[in-house]
Scaffold this active site. Sequence first.
Site, PDB file in Angstrom:
ATOM      1  N   GLU A 112      52.709  44.299  50.151  1.00  0.00           N
ATOM      2  CA  GLU A 112      51.473  45.086  50.172  1.00  0.00           C
ATOM      3  C   GLU A 112      50.940  45.270  51.588  1.00  0.00           C
ATOM      4  O   GLU A 112      49.750  45.133  51.837  1.00  0.00           O
ATOM      5  CB  GLU A 112      50.407  44.427  49.284  1.00  0.00           C
ATOM      6  N   ASP A 169      52.364  41.557  37.667  1.00  0.00           N
ATOM      7  CA  ASP A 169      51.158  41.147  38.401  1.00  0.00           C
ATOM      8  C   ASP A 169      50.049  40.698  37.459  1.00  0.00           C
ATOM      9  O   ASP A 169      49.057  41.402  37.319  1.00  0.00           O
ATOM     10  CB  ASP A 169      50.679  42.301  39.282  1.00  0.00           C
ATOM     11  N   GLU A 171      41.525  39.305  36.816  1.00  0.00           N
ATOM     12  CA  GLU A 171      41.650  40.622  37.446  1.00  0.00           C
ATOM     13  C   GLU A 171      41.991  41.713  36.439  1.00  0.00           C
ATOM     14  O   GLU A 171      41.447  42.815  36.507  1.00  0.00           O
ATOM     15  CB  GLU A 171      42.732  40.542  38.539  1.00  0.00           C
TER      16      GLU A 171
END
Lengths: 718, 718
Positions: A307, A381, A409
Site C-alpha cells: 500500500e 483483509d 473496520e
Amino acid sequence: MWKKAILWAAAALASLIATAETGYELWQRYAPPAQATIASQYRSLLAVHFRSGTPTDSVLLAELDRAFQGMLRSRPRLSPSPQSAGLIIQLFQESAVAAWWPSSVPQQCGPEGFAVHHRVVAGRSQVFIGANTSIGLLYGTFHVLRHMAAGRPLAGVATAGASAPATRWRMLNHWDNLDRSVERGYAGQSIWNWHTLPDYIDQRYIDYARANASIGINAVALTNVNANATVLTPAYLEKVKALAQVFRPYGIRIFLTARFSAPIEIGGLKTADPLDTAVQGWWQRKADEIYQRIPDFGGFLVKANSEGQPGPQNYGRHHADGANMLAKALAPHAGVVIWRAFVYSHETPEDRFKQAYQEFVPLDGRFDSNVLVQVKNGPIDFQPREPFHPLFGALPRTPTMMEFQLTQEYLGFATHLVYLGPMFTEVLGTDTHRPTAGNTVADVVSGKSFGYTQTGMAGVSNIGADLNWTGHPFAQANWYALGRLAWNPRLDAASIANEWIAQTFTQQPAAVASIRQMMMQSHEAVVNYMTPLGLHHIMGYGHHYGPAPWYDKASRADWNCTYFHRADQHGIGFDRTSTGSNALQQYAPYWQQQWASAKSTPLSLLLWFHKVGWSEGLPNGKTLWQNMALQYQQGVQQVQQMQQSWAQLRQAVDERRHQQVTQLLHIQASEAVWWRDACLSYFQTFSKQPLPAGVPAPQHPLEYYQQLRFPYAPGQAH
Amino acid sequence: MWKKAILWAAAALASLIATAETGYELWQRYAPPAQATIASQYRSLLAVHFRSGTPTDSVLLAELDRAFQGMLRSRPRLSPSPQSAGLIIQLFQESAVAAWWPSSVPQQCGPEGFAVHHRVVAGRSQVFIGANTSIGLLYGTFHVLRHMAAGRPLAGVATAGASAPATRWRMLNHWDNLDRSVERGYAGQSIWNWHTLPDYIDQRYIDYARANASIGINAVALTNVNANATVLTPAYLEKVKALAQVFRPYGIRIFLTARFSAPIEIGGLKTADPLDTAVQGWWQRKADEIYQRIPDFGGFLVKANSEGQPGPQNYGRHHADGANMLAKALAPHAGVVIWRAFVYSHETPEDRFKQAYQEFVPLDGRFDSNVLVQVKNGPIDFQPREPFHPLFGALPRTPTMMEFQLTQEYLGFATHLVYLGPMFTEVLGTDTHRPTAGNTVADVVSGKSFGYTQTGMAGVSNIGADLNWTGHPFAQANWYALGRLAWNPRLDAASIANEWIAQTFTQQPAAVASIRQMMMQSHEAVVNYMTPLGLHHIMGYGHHYGPAPWYDKASRADWNCTYFHRADQHGIGFDRTSTGSNALQQYAPYWQQQWASAKSTPLSLLLWFHKVGWSEGLPNGKTLWQNMALQYQQGVQQVQQMQQSWAQLRQAVDERRHQQVTQLLHIQASEAVWWRDACLSYFQTFSKQPLPAGVPAPQHPLEYYQQLRFPYAPGQAH
C-alpha cells in the site's frame, strides 16, 4: 402527581447508580459475588501469604487490594506463615507451594506460566499460586481474580498442572498516529498523548497495562504500521521510554513500527537499501540508542512494500533481506522483527488473494531466527468471513504469527455488536492439513506443528480514548478474547464469553446465558447482513462504512467492490479454482479438493471460490439468489432477536450500559436493513428475479443508496 | 517487609479511593459537607414541595435527587404542602413563595431569573425558590445546590432580591470540526460524535447540559467558525436536532456556524452575494428548514472575511449587508446572528490591531436589531494580556458581545494551570470612558451603557472528550468562571474560585485558601513567563506552542513574531501612539491620554503601545532590560511557588487529581524556564546586556531553542 413522583424517583435512582458504570473499568469491575455463600468462601483468601520484592510484586499486591475491596468490601492482610493464610502466592523455589504439583510442573510453567491449587482445610479454602517468576505469579493472581470476579466456587479455580502461554508474543497492534488519529479507530483518539509525554503519566496508561496483564497480553506496538519515522527520533524515544516504565512491572514490552525509509527521512542517508552498510550501521546505532533507554524493548513491527509503504523491493531486494537487516540490529539485544505478510504491490494483481503466498513461500528458511512473519487471518483483509490464510502451514521454517483485527473496520465499526470469539476460534481451529492432517492454524501459530522458536498472536487494537475504551461496550469482549486465546488457543468462544460477561455485566446465570447467546450469534449475523455466502469487500470505498457493492471508480481494479463480487447477468462470485485465478492451489491438497467444486464448498465460503449462477440450486434446495436474499434477511432478523433479548435484560444490567447498548442495537438494526436493501437492490439488477417470500421490499430505490456520502466517517487517518 | 506491606496498603487504599475522582463530575461532585452541623442543617431540605410538569421540572428533580444522595446520602421526598417542606420550589404565580419578596422581584427576575429566601422555623431551615418559569426554577435550584455543595451555612443562601442574568446569551463557542478535530482544542476530540448521532445519545451530552445549566450557560455554537457548510445539510441537521432535544430541558439553545459561501457549496448557486435575491431566498429556506426541526434554534455564528473565510466583502458588500441578510432569514423565527468582529484581511495591514475598529465603527447603526457583533476581549488574539478591545463602547447602536477564550491557545494549552477569572474581571471591570466615565466593559456588554436589546458573553470552549473534559483539572474553573460572569459580571474572581474549589476539590478552609491563592496568581505568572510588560504574539508559528520570538518566516508580515515585538538594538515594543500606528486613537480620550506616554502607561501594557529603549529607566528604578529579565524570572518562581503550595495539599485533595496536577505543574515549571531562557537569550542579542542578578543563565544556547520543532503539537485542525 405523587405517583409520577415515585416513578421519577425510581428512574433517578437508577440513573444515579448507573453513573458508576461507565465501562471504564472493563472486566476489572470486581463486583461483589452475587451469591452470599460464595462471598463467604472467598473471605478465606483475605489472609495472604506473599513475600513482596519486585515492582511486579507491588502491582500484584495493589491489584489484590483493589479486587478484594471491590468484591469483599475488605482489605487483604498479609499473613506471615503459609499455614495461617488462605491465599499463598509463592515462587516454586520457595517451599510452600511446590509440594502441590508433580515435579514437572515448574518446568512446564516456563518463564510466564503458573499453577493454582485449591484445598479445603477445616472447612476453609486455601488457594496456592506457584510460578517461576514474579510475572508468572501476577498472571496466576489474575487467574484467581478472574475466577472470583465471575462469582464461581473456589473449588474450580485450580489449574490442571501448569498454565503456560501457547505463544511467546501476545500482542496488541495499535494503528495510532502521532497526531492521535487512529487509522481504523472507532473509539476516539489514540490513548497515547504524545504531547504530554514523557512528563505526564495518564492513569489510563496504568489501567491499560492492568487490563492487558489480566488477560496475558505482553507486547504492544504503539504506532501505526503506516506511521512515519518521527517516533524513532530521540524526543519521541524519551516518550516511549516513559510508557515502557509504566508497562514493565506488568510484563508488557513495547514494539515500535519501523518505517523502512527511516534512514533517509531522519538519518540523512541517501538510501534505505538493506544491503548498504551505511544503512545497516544506521539501524544498528538506532537499535543501540533505543535499548539504552528501554533495555527490554521488544523490537520492530514492519509493513514494507505494501500500500505504498517503502521496503526492500524498492532496492531490488526481497523481504528477508529487509527483515534480516533489522533482525541483525536487534539480535544483540534479544529483540525481534515482526514482518507483516500483508503485502499489496503497486501493480494490480491477477488476484490479490495470492500475493502474500507468492512472495513469502519462496523465502521460507531465509529469515533470521529472530524474525516472525505476521499473517492476517484471511487472504484479503479482515472481512466478516474469510477462509484461513494459505500461508498458515506453508512456512515450516518461518515463525508464522497470527494477526487478527479487533477494531471492526469491516464489521460495523464500534456501533455493531459483533463478538469475534467465534471468528477467532473458527480460524484457529481449522486444520491446515500441513504438513499432515491434524495440524490446525492454532498448532502452526503456537509452534506445535513446526517447532518455531518464536511464536505470537496479535490483534489490531480497538482501543481509544472513549470513556469505555472501545466505544461499544461489547467490543471490550474482543480485546478480552484476543488475550485469552493468545494464551490458550484451545479455549472455546462461549466459555470466554461466559467469563467476560460475569466479570463485566452480571453473574446471574439466566442473564449470562442470554447475553452469551446474543454474542455467540452476533458474528454469523454480521456475515449474513453484510457478506453472506462468501461475498467480501463490498463496503464503501476508503472509509469502509456501509454497503457499496456497485463501487467501481477506484484508480485500480482491486480497490473496487465489483472486482471482488464479479456479479453479472450470469451469476456472482470470484472463481479461484483452476478455471479462474487458481488461488485455491495455495492450500493443502485436502482443501483444494474440498473447495474445487461448488458442490463440496460450504455455503459460507461459496462465492470466495466460485462464480455461481443466480438460479443454480444449492444443497438446501434454494437457488443462489433466493438463498442470498434469505440470508440477508436472516441477518436482519438476528439483530432484531438481539434487540429483543437485550430488552429483557433491563433488570440484569445497570441502566446506563443497558441504555447504551439499546441505542447501539437500534443503529445496528437500521444498518442491517440498509445493508440488506442496498445489496439486494443492486444484485437484483443482475439476477432480475423477485425477492423470495419473507424478504421485504427495499425501503428506497437503489439510487438512494448509491448517492449516500459519508465524508466524515471515522477511522480515516489524516 | 511487614512495614513495607503496611505502607503499600496505605498507598493502595489511596489509589483505590482515587479511582472515583476522575474529574468527569466537574464541579457537580456533590460531596457530603465537611461539617456535621452543616449536614444536619441541610437535611431539612430533604422534604421538597414542588409541582412538577415540564421536562425542565423533571431534570430539576433528577438533579435534586442526585445531589441529595451525594451530599446527604439520602433521597429527597416530595411533600404535599409547603408548610411541611424544607425546600419549596414554586413559580411566583403559585402562592407560597411570592410572599417572601417585594412585589417588584418577579418582574426583576424576568424569564430566566429567580429569587431564594431562607428562614428558620422551630429550629429548622426552610428555603424558598421562586421564579417566573421552569428554567428560572432550575437556575434557582442550581444556586441552592451550588451553595450546599460548597458546604456553606444555609443562612447565606438567600439572594438579595432577584438574581437575573446580566446577559441574554451566555454562550460556549466550540471550535469543533465534523471530523471531531478541535481547532485549538487541547482536551481530546470533540465531544460531538457526529457519526453516531442522531441515534446514539452519549451520556456526555446530558452531563454537558447539566454542567452548563448549573452555571447559567444557555447557548452553544456546536461548530468551528472555520467549519465548512456540511453541518447545514439535512443529514447533519437531523443530528443537530437530536442534540437540541437533549439540551432543551436545560434551557440551552443551539447555534450553528454559517459559512458565508454555503449557498454555493451546498446550495448549487453561483454566488453568495448577500444582495442577490436567490441567495437571500436560499438562506430563508435554510432557516425555515432548520426551525422546522429545531423550533428554538438560536441562530448563526459567523466568521466572515477573516483569515481566508468568505464573506460579503468578496462581493463588494460590507459586514452589515452580510449580517442583515442572515438576520432577515432568522427574524421570523426570533433567531439572531452573531457576527464576529475578529476580521483579518487578505492584505497585510499597517497595524493589525486597528482593523476591527476601522471596519465596524462606520457600520454602527446599520445592523438589524437581531444582530450582535462578537468582539474578542482584546484587539489582537487572546494573548496572555491585552488591553481591552477599543470596540467596546464604540458601537452605541450595535449590540456588542464579549468573546473570551477558555481554551488556552496562547496560555500553555491544557498543561498550564492558568485561572482566567482575574483576566476576565480585569477586562470586564475596565472603564471604557464611553460615552462617559463609569461605563465599564461589563456595562457595555450587559447593555447598561447603551440599552442594547441583545446582549451576550461567549467563551471559546476548552472542552473535549478527555475523561475530565478539559485536560487540566483546573481548566474546568475557566469554563465555570465564564458561566458565572456571564450571569453576573460583577462577581469577583476570588469568590468564583472559592465556590469552584469547594465544589470541586475540598471544603477545608485552609486548603481552599491555598488553592485559591495558586489560582489567583496563576494568570499573572503566565504573563510574566511568556509575555511580560506588554509583549504579545511571540509564540511558535501556527501551533502557538512555546516561545519563538525570533520567528520571521511567515508569508505575511503580521504573522511573524518579529512584527509584534519589533526588537532591535535600540529597544523593543510596538509604537501605537501618534508617532507610530496611532491605534491608540481608537480609544476614548481618557485612555489616549493615559497611554500616550510610556511614563503614564502601566508596565503591564507598556510594550503594547511603546517602543522602549533597553536601558531606559522605569518608574521602579530598573531599566527595561533588567525589568524584563526579572519578570521572566518572577514568572518561573511563581510556578515554583504553585508547586510548593500544591505539594502541601496532598492530604486535602484526592490522590489521583493531586498526582495529575503535580505532574502538570512539573511540565508548567519546565516550560516556564524554557520560555524565560529562550526569550531572554533571543532578546539579549539586541540588548547586549548581561542578565541581572537573580536571573540564572539559560540552560541551552539560543540555537537550541530555535531548532526545536513540534510537528504534532495539539490543536491544529486538519
